[in-house]
Each structure stands twice: as structure tokens, then as C-alpha cells.
Design a protein around this motif. Structure first.
Motif, PDB file in Angstrom:
ATOM      1  N   ILE A 257       0.901  -1.292  -0.114  1.00  0.00           N
ATOM      2  CA  ILE A 257       0.078   0.036  -0.219  1.00  0.00           C
ATOM      3  C   ILE A 257       0.966   1.186   0.128  1.00  0.00           C
ATOM      4  CG2 ILE A 257      -1.767   1.143   1.403  1.00  0.00           C
ATOM      5  CD1 ILE A 257      -2.685  -1.402   2.244  1.00  0.00           C
ATOM      6  N   SER A 258       2.009   1.150   0.853  1.00  0.00           N
ATOM      7  CA  SER A 258       2.691   2.416   1.005  1.00  0.00           C
ATOM      8  C   SER A 258       3.696   2.547  -0.564  1.00  0.00           C
ATOM      9  CB  SER A 258       3.525   2.624   2.347  1.00  0.00           C
ATOM     10  OG  SER A 258       4.635   1.611   2.023  1.00  0.00           O
ATOM     11  N   ASN A 259       3.961   1.614  -0.949  1.00  0.00           N
ATOM     12  CA  ASN A 259       4.789   1.692  -2.124  1.00  0.00           C
ATOM     13  C   ASN A 259       3.750   2.112  -3.353  1.00  0.00           C
ATOM     14  OD1 ASN A 259       6.996   0.609  -1.099  1.00  0.00           O
ATOM     15  ND2 ASN A 259       6.763  -1.582  -1.897  1.00  0.00           N
ATOM     16  N   ALA A 260       2.517   2.127  -3.144  1.00  0.00           N
ATOM     17  CA  ALA A 260       1.525   2.920  -4.233  1.00  0.00           C
ATOM     18  C   ALA A 260       1.323   4.186  -3.753  1.00  0.00           C
ATOM     19  CB  ALA A 260       0.384   1.948  -4.340  1.00  0.00           C
ATOM     20  N   GLY A 261       2.024   4.605  -2.759  1.00  0.00           N
ATOM     21  CA  GLY A 261       2.141   6.057  -2.437  1.00  0.00           C
ATOM     22  C   GLY A 261       0.581   6.300  -1.627  1.00  0.00           C
ATOM     23  N   ILE A 262       0.091   5.178  -0.985  1.00  0.00           N
ATOM     24  CA  ILE A 262      -1.079   5.586  -0.173  1.00  0.00           C
ATOM     25  C   ILE A 262      -0.686   5.463   1.224  1.00  0.00           C
ATOM     26  CG2 ILE A 262      -3.496   4.273   0.105  1.00  0.00           C
ATOM     27  CD1 ILE A 262      -3.257   3.426  -2.619  1.00  0.00           C
ATOM     28  N   ASN A 263      -1.583   6.344   1.757  1.00  0.00           N
ATOM     29  CA  ASN A 263      -1.357   6.372   3.252  1.00  0.00           C
ATOM     30  C   ASN A 263      -2.731   5.642   4.251  1.00  0.00           C
ATOM     31  OD1 ASN A 263      -1.028   7.598   5.790  1.00  0.00           O
ATOM     32  ND2 ASN A 263      -2.740   9.241   5.520  1.00  0.00           N
ATOM     33  N   ILE A 264      -2.159   5.019   4.857  1.00  0.00           N
ATOM     34  CA  ILE A 264      -3.006   3.925   5.684  1.00  0.00           C
ATOM     35  C   ILE A 264      -3.386   4.695   7.099  1.00  0.00           C
ATOM     36  CG2 ILE A 264      -3.047   1.930   6.907  1.00  0.00           C
ATOM     37  CD1 ILE A 264      -0.881   0.595   5.564  1.00  0.00           C
ATOM     38  N   ARG A 265      -5.032   4.794   7.163  1.00  0.00           N
ATOM     39  CA  ARG A 265      -5.294   5.628   8.167  1.00  0.00           C
ATOM     40  C   ARG A 265      -5.600   4.618   9.544  1.00  0.00           C
ATOM     41  NH1 ARG A 265      -9.912   9.524   6.009  1.00  0.00           N
ATOM     42  NH2 ARG A 265     -10.493   9.193   8.394  1.00  0.00           N
ATOM     43  N   MET A 266      -6.043   3.319   9.100  1.00  0.00           N
ATOM     44  CA  MET A 266      -6.425   2.506  10.389  1.00  0.00           C
ATOM     45  C   MET A 266      -5.745   1.205  10.037  1.00  0.00           C
ATOM     46  SD  MET A 266     -10.056   1.247  11.163  1.00  0.00           S
ATOM     47  CE  MET A 266      -9.657  -0.543  10.624  1.00  0.00           C
ATOM     48  N   ILE A 267      -5.394   0.338  10.923  1.00  0.00           N
ATOM     49  CA  ILE A 267      -5.013  -0.903  10.728  1.00  0.00           C
ATOM     50  C   ILE A 267      -5.855  -1.792  11.987  1.00  0.00           C
ATOM     51  CG2 ILE A 267      -3.077  -2.836  10.969  1.00  0.00           C
ATOM     52  CD1 ILE A 267      -1.048  -0.377  10.090  1.00  0.00           C
ATOM     53  N   ASP A 268      -6.116  -2.999  11.565  1.00  0.00           N
ATOM     54  CA  ASP A 268      -7.015  -3.917  12.432  1.00  0.00           C
ATOM     55  C   ASP A 268      -6.702  -5.344  12.307  1.00  0.00           C
ATOM     56  OD1 ASP A 268      -8.342  -4.415  14.724  1.00  0.00           O
ATOM     57  OD2 ASP A 268     -10.230  -3.880  14.071  1.00  0.00           O
ATOM     58  N   GLN A 269      -5.897  -5.979  12.989  1.00  0.00           N
ATOM     59  CA  GLN A 269      -5.698  -7.492  12.775  1.00  0.00           C
ATOM     60  C   GLN A 269      -6.906  -8.390  13.313  1.00  0.00           C
ATOM     61  OE1 GLN A 269      -2.135  -9.579  12.948  1.00  0.00           O
ATOM     62  NE2 GLN A 269      -3.136 -11.121  11.624  1.00  0.00           N
ATOM     63  N   GLY A 270      -7.745  -8.934  12.789  1.00  0.00           N
ATOM     64  CA  GLY A 270      -8.691  -9.667  13.717  1.00  0.00           C
ATOM     65  C   GLY A 270      -7.893 -10.560  14.578  1.00  0.00           C
ATOM     66  N   SER A 271      -8.504 -10.915  15.573  1.00  0.00           N
ATOM     67  CA  SER A 271      -7.996 -11.726  16.706  1.00  0.00           C
ATOM     68  C   SER A 271      -8.155 -13.145  16.107  1.00  0.00           C
ATOM     69  CB  SER A 271      -8.707 -11.804  17.877  1.00  0.00           C
ATOM     70  OG  SER A 271      -9.911 -11.510  18.044  1.00  0.00           O
ATOM     71  N   SER A 272      -8.745 -13.532  15.283  1.00  0.00           N
ATOM     72  CA  SER A 272      -8.591 -14.729  14.786  1.00  0.00           C
ATOM     73  C   SER A 272      -7.307 -15.077  13.853  1.00  0.00           C
ATOM     74  CB  SER A 272      -9.909 -15.263  13.552  1.00  0.00           C
ATOM     75  OG  SER A 272      -9.697 -14.118  12.704  1.00  0.00           O
ATOM     76  N   GLU A 273      -6.653 -14.142  13.477  1.00  0.00           N
ATOM     77  CA  GLU A 273      -5.408 -14.115  12.744  1.00  0.00           C
ATOM     78  C   GLU A 273      -5.623 -14.584  11.431  1.00  0.00           C
ATOM     79  OE1 GLU A 273      -1.332 -15.165  13.637  1.00  0.00           O
ATOM     80  OE2 GLU A 273      -1.987 -15.647  15.558  1.00  0.00           O
ATOM     81  N   ILE A 274      -6.977 -14.419  10.809  1.00  0.00           N
ATOM     82  CA  ILE A 274      -7.142 -14.845   9.468  1.00  0.00           C
ATOM     83  C   ILE A 274      -7.318 -13.537   8.527  1.00  0.00           C
ATOM     84  CG2 ILE A 274      -7.654 -17.384   9.779  1.00  0.00           C
ATOM     85  CD1 ILE A 274     -10.523 -16.221   8.979  1.00  0.00           C
ATOM     86  N   SER A 275      -7.382 -12.483   9.273  1.00  0.00           N
ATOM     87  CA  SER A 275      -7.817 -11.342   8.414  1.00  0.00           C
ATOM     88  C   SER A 275      -6.867 -10.207   8.748  1.00  0.00           C
ATOM     89  CB  SER A 275      -9.386 -10.860   8.286  1.00  0.00           C
ATOM     90  OG  SER A 275      -9.691 -10.502   9.801  1.00  0.00           O
ATOM     91  N   ILE A 276      -6.535  -9.098   7.902  1.00  0.00           N
ATOM     92  CA  ILE A 276      -6.046  -7.906   8.134  1.00  0.00           C
ATOM     93  C   ILE A 276      -6.984  -7.059   7.729  1.00  0.00           C
ATOM     94  CG2 ILE A 276      -4.048  -6.255   7.883  1.00  0.00           C
ATOM     95  CD1 ILE A 276      -2.395  -8.792   7.413  1.00  0.00           C
ATOM     96  N   ILE A 277      -7.331  -5.874   8.240  1.00  0.00           N
ATOM     97  CA  ILE A 277      -8.186  -4.886   7.869  1.00  0.00           C
ATOM     98  C   ILE A 277      -7.410  -3.560   7.769  1.00  0.00           C
ATOM     99  CG2 ILE A 277     -10.319  -3.546   8.353  1.00  0.00           C
ATOM    100  CD1 ILE A 277     -10.991  -6.732   9.464  1.00  0.00           C
ATOM    101  N   VAL A 278      -7.505  -2.748   6.589  1.00  0.00           N
ATOM    102  CA  VAL A 278      -6.915  -1.674   6.460  1.00  0.00           C
ATOM    103  C   VAL A 278      -8.156  -0.573   6.095  1.00  0.00           C
ATOM    104  CG1 VAL A 278      -4.398  -2.497   6.126  1.00  0.00           C
ATOM    105  CG2 VAL A 278      -6.069  -1.972   4.180  1.00  0.00           C
TER     106      VAL A 278
END
Ligand code: ASP
Length: 437
Positions: free
Chosen positions: A396-417
Motif C-alpha cells: 500500500i505504501s509503495n503505491a503512495g497510499i496513506n494507511i489511516r487504520m489497521i486492525d488485525q482480527g484476533s482470529s489471525e485470518i484477516s487484516i483490515i486496513v
């Protein structure tokens, strides 16, 4: 071996499709229970029979005459019967339904007749028994689905039929009136029948060869998914990847029956298998799917010493509850808490909510920012593969995009940005390209 097969509206839109469906069913003797939708669109600007029935209902409500319009519905069914060369007359049923519609028989009754009639025709064509869903699918007084009663009654009924057609989408209220599930609900009926039949497999036949890894309108020609777990699908469907009605997962998931999404027009394609658990994953790809949605807002609350204040979170969430808002995510820092909600849910309540939070928890500041898009990157392979999160963020950052939020589900099968809405398409492509070379 028992298979329950559900066919969507596009798979039963005309006689040609009925023939395809019959040849699919006849090709495998274990395909014993069949759940049809109402006839769908035959071409792009065609109208689904369900929508025509809703229109009839509205016309009657507005005291308009439905005679002419109803002919279109009758023609769809008569056309199918005629082209299939069936020696069977459905005009009595059609007349009865028209009459009932004219006497204001209820919106759900009207809509349900699409499946009912299609079920009768399909049963005749296949030589299968017909089981009316109103005798085997039950709702409670409060309108929710009565899982236990349905399962008990349906189970007993199925035992009496070696092969049967059960129309999708509707059931009956305790007072005898017809009630439907929400739109696309034949998927749910199929799942309920699969559970009651103790099926080995629930095949859901539609017009695509299963799930794609991501939205083909945004990413060019994405790979298809061969196996996905129920949990992964929940994480993705909740973000809006809609081939299957999301409530269709629960009955079979409960009974540990896999769902196979198949394409009626390409029956040789294996489609997507939805399974309870799977230990294998594609080590090359690691992730199973990427889905996202625009239209979120972040409420950020700051207060000094928040982290040691007991009950703070509860008091904030109570305010959302009082306003009937469900939140998507809750990323928090030491002295601040952010709540991600859909922007639409704040409509007309924004100021009230901000002021109530300020007042009730004595926050130092409360701010609402709109224009957030969420992307869920989902994969059972993540638990084992190190560095997945880093690869997501880098891409995401290599594409020049700013991440405003990160959340990794506790199940560890998903990452939400969370990113700005205008970066959505670009970010989805960047993440996809990182994992699929
Ligand atoms: N015929 C209904 C609809 O159009 C239900 C279904 O197709 O699953 O929503």
C-alpha cells in the motif's frame, strides 16, 4: 451420498436453462433434493419474475388493474412449459394467484409465487415429488426463522421422498400467512434443506464459476478461489462479496456440510468449495481473498488517562447502542479510542452522538471524519506465513497510499486496513498484485 442442489434464477430463466438444469441433476443420482429460485433475467434488460410480482402487488395497492401486466408473468411460465413440451396445464394455478393478488394477499405471498410456480414446473419436468415450502419452512411470530421446528418437520418430510423439489425463498408464519426471506433467500432454503437431509454436499448452482479472489470490476481478471473456509467467507462476505446470501452459511456450517458454488453454464468447472476447515492453502498466494467497501466514518475520542478509567468503553458503546448503530471496528490507543461505523448510520444523528459522548464520558475531544474505505485481506494461510502484514502495508505504501487504520482480527485470518476512499481502487490492485504475481 445425498446432494442438495439449488439453482438460481438465471439458471432457470427459460426452457433452455431448464434443460441444462435437468441434465446436471440427472448426471448424478445423488442429486436428490432440488431447490429452485424464480425465473431470473434472460437478457440484460429483462425483468425477474420476483420483481414483476412485487410490481403486481404495488399496482393492486395503488388500485391499478393488473390484468395486462400479469399476462407477462403467465407468459413466462406458459412459455417454459410449452417449450419443454410438458403435457401439463398451469392456468388454474395462475388464475388462483392472480385472484389472490387482486384481493391483497400480502407482499411476501406475491413474491413467493415465483418460486412456487417454478418449483411445480421443475418437479413435473424432472419427475420428482413437489414439497411446498409452506409445509416445511417455519417462521416465528416475531418474523425470525424457526430453525428447530423447521429442521424437525423438514427432516421427517424428506424421509418420505426419495427425490423432491422444494421451492426456495419462502415459508409460513404461525398464523398461516406466507413469509419470505430477504432477497436472494433461496440460497438459505437450500442450506436448510441440506441440513435436514443430512446431505454430504450442498451444491449452489449459479451463473459464475465460484468466487473470485477480489472484485473483477476493480482488478482485471482476478484468480478464482478453489477452497475457502466458512470463516474466511464470513470475513469477506461481510465486506460485500455477494455470490451467496450470507445467511445461507449458518445451517450447513452448523452441520458441517460443505457448499460447492457451481456454474450452470459451465458445469465442468469445479467452482468454489466452502468448507468448515482446511489445513491446506496455496503457499504461493497465502491469502484467499481481498474485499473492501467505501462509505465509513471514524469517530475519534480523546481523553487524558482514558486507559485507566474503568467502564469508559462501555459508556461510549452504550451511546451507539441507544442510537441503534453497530460498529465495524474499534482500534484504540492509550488515551484515545476510534470507532469505525458506516457513514450512512450516522445520518441525522451525528451531532447528537458527538454531544452525548462529550457529555457522558467527559471526553477532551470528539471528532468525526468521513471518507474512509475498508479493505479486508483474508487468508487461513496467514497464521503460518510470517510477514504477511508487512507485505500488505508495504504494497500500500509503495503505491503512495496513506494507511489511516489497521486492525488485525484476533482470529489471525484477516487484516483490515482503512484508507481514503479515493485510494480504494488503487490500494486493492496494489495488494492483489503483491500476492498474485
Ligand atoms: N427470487 C428471489 C429474489 O429474486 C429469491 C432468490 O432468487 O433467491 O430475490
Amino acid at each position: 451420498m445425498i446432494k442438495v442442489v439449488k439453482f438460481g434464477g438465471s439458471s432457470l430463466a427459460d426452457a433452455e436453462h431448464f434443460r441444462q438444469v435437468a441434465s446436471i441433476i440427472k448426471a448424478d443420482p445423488s442429486r436428490r433434493y432440488v431447490v429452485p429460485s424464480a425465473p431470473g433475467k434472460r437478457f440484460k434488460d429483462d425483468i425477474k419474475v420476483t420483481d414483476m410480482l412485487y410490481t403486481c402487488y404495488n399496482m393492486v395497492k395503488n388500485q391499478e388493474n393488473i390484468d395486462e401486466y400479469y399476462k407477462n408473468i403467465a407468459e413466462r411460465y406458459n412459455g417454459i412449459i410449452k417449450e419443454l413440451g410438458l403435457n401439463f396445464d398451469i392456468s388454474g394455478e395462475l388464475e388462483y394467484i392472480k385472484n389472490a393478488l387482486q384481493h391483497r394477499s400480502g407482499r411476501d405471498f406475491a413474491a413467493s409465487r415465483g418460486e412456487y410456480l417454478n418449483g411445480i414446473i421443475l418437479a413435473k419436468y424432472l419427475g420428482y415429488d413437489f414439497i411446498d415450502a409452506e409445509n416445511v419452512i417455519f417462521f416465528k411470530d416475531n418474523g425470525t426463522f424457526d430453525e428447530e421446528l423447521t429442521n424437525d418437520v423438514m427432516r421427517e418430510e424428506l424421509k418420505k421422498h426419495e427425490r423432491a423439489v422444494i421451492p426456495g425463498f419462502y415459508g409460513v408464519m404461525p398464523n398461516g400467512t406466507i413469509k419470505t426471506f430477504s432477497r436472494g433467500g433461496s440460497d438459505i432454503t437450500g442450506s436448510i434443506v441440506a441440513r435436514a437431509a443430512d446431505a454430504d454436499l450442498y451444491e449452489n448452482w449459479t451463473d459464475v464459476s465460484g468466487f473470485m479472489m477480489t472484485d473483477p470490476r476493480i482488478v482485471d481478471n482476478p484468480c478464482s478461489i478453489s477452497t475457502i473456509t466458512y470463516r474466511e467467507l464470513r470475513e469477506l462476505s461481510y465486506m460485500g462479496a455477494g455470490v451467496l446470501h450470507e445467511d445461507a452459511i449458518f445451517p450447513v456450517r452448523y452441520a458441517n456440510i460443505p457448499i460447492n458454488i457451481r456454474n450452470t453454464n459451465v458445469p465442468e468447472a469445479a467452482g468454489t468449495m466452502i468448507v468448515a476447515s482446511s489445513s491446506d492453502y496455496d503457499a504461493e498466494k497465502i491469502i484467499t481473498g481481498i474485499a473492501g467497501k467505501k462509505g465509513f466514518s471514524v469517530i475519534t475520542i480523546e481523553k487524558d488517562m482514558m486507559n485507566s478509567e474503568i467502564g469508559f468503553g462501555r459508556r461510549v458503546l452504550e451511546i451507539l447502542e441507544d442510537n441503534e448503530i453497530s460498529f465495524e471496528h474499534l482500534p484504540s490507543g492509550i488515551d484515545n479510542m476510534s470507532i469505525v461505523v458506516s457513514t450512512a448510520s450516522l445520518e441525522n444523528r451525528r451531532e447528537k452522538i458527538v454531544n452525548t459522548i462529550l457529555r457522558n464520558v467527559k471526553a477532551d475531544s470528539v471528532a468525526v471524519e468521513d471518507g474512509l474505505a475498508l479493505i479486508a485481506i483474508v487468508g487461513r494461510g496467514m497464521v503460518k506465513a510470517k510477514g504477511t502484514a508487512a507485505r500488505v502495508f508495504d504494497s500500500i505504501s509503495n503505491a503512495g497510499i496513506n494507511i489511516r487504520m489497521i486492525d488485525q482480527g484476533s482470529s489471525e485470518i484477516s487484516i483490515i486496513v482503512g484508507i481514503e476512499e479515493h485510494d480504494f481502487e488503487k490500494a486493492l490492485n496494489a495488494i492483489y498484485r503483491e500476492f498474485v504475481k
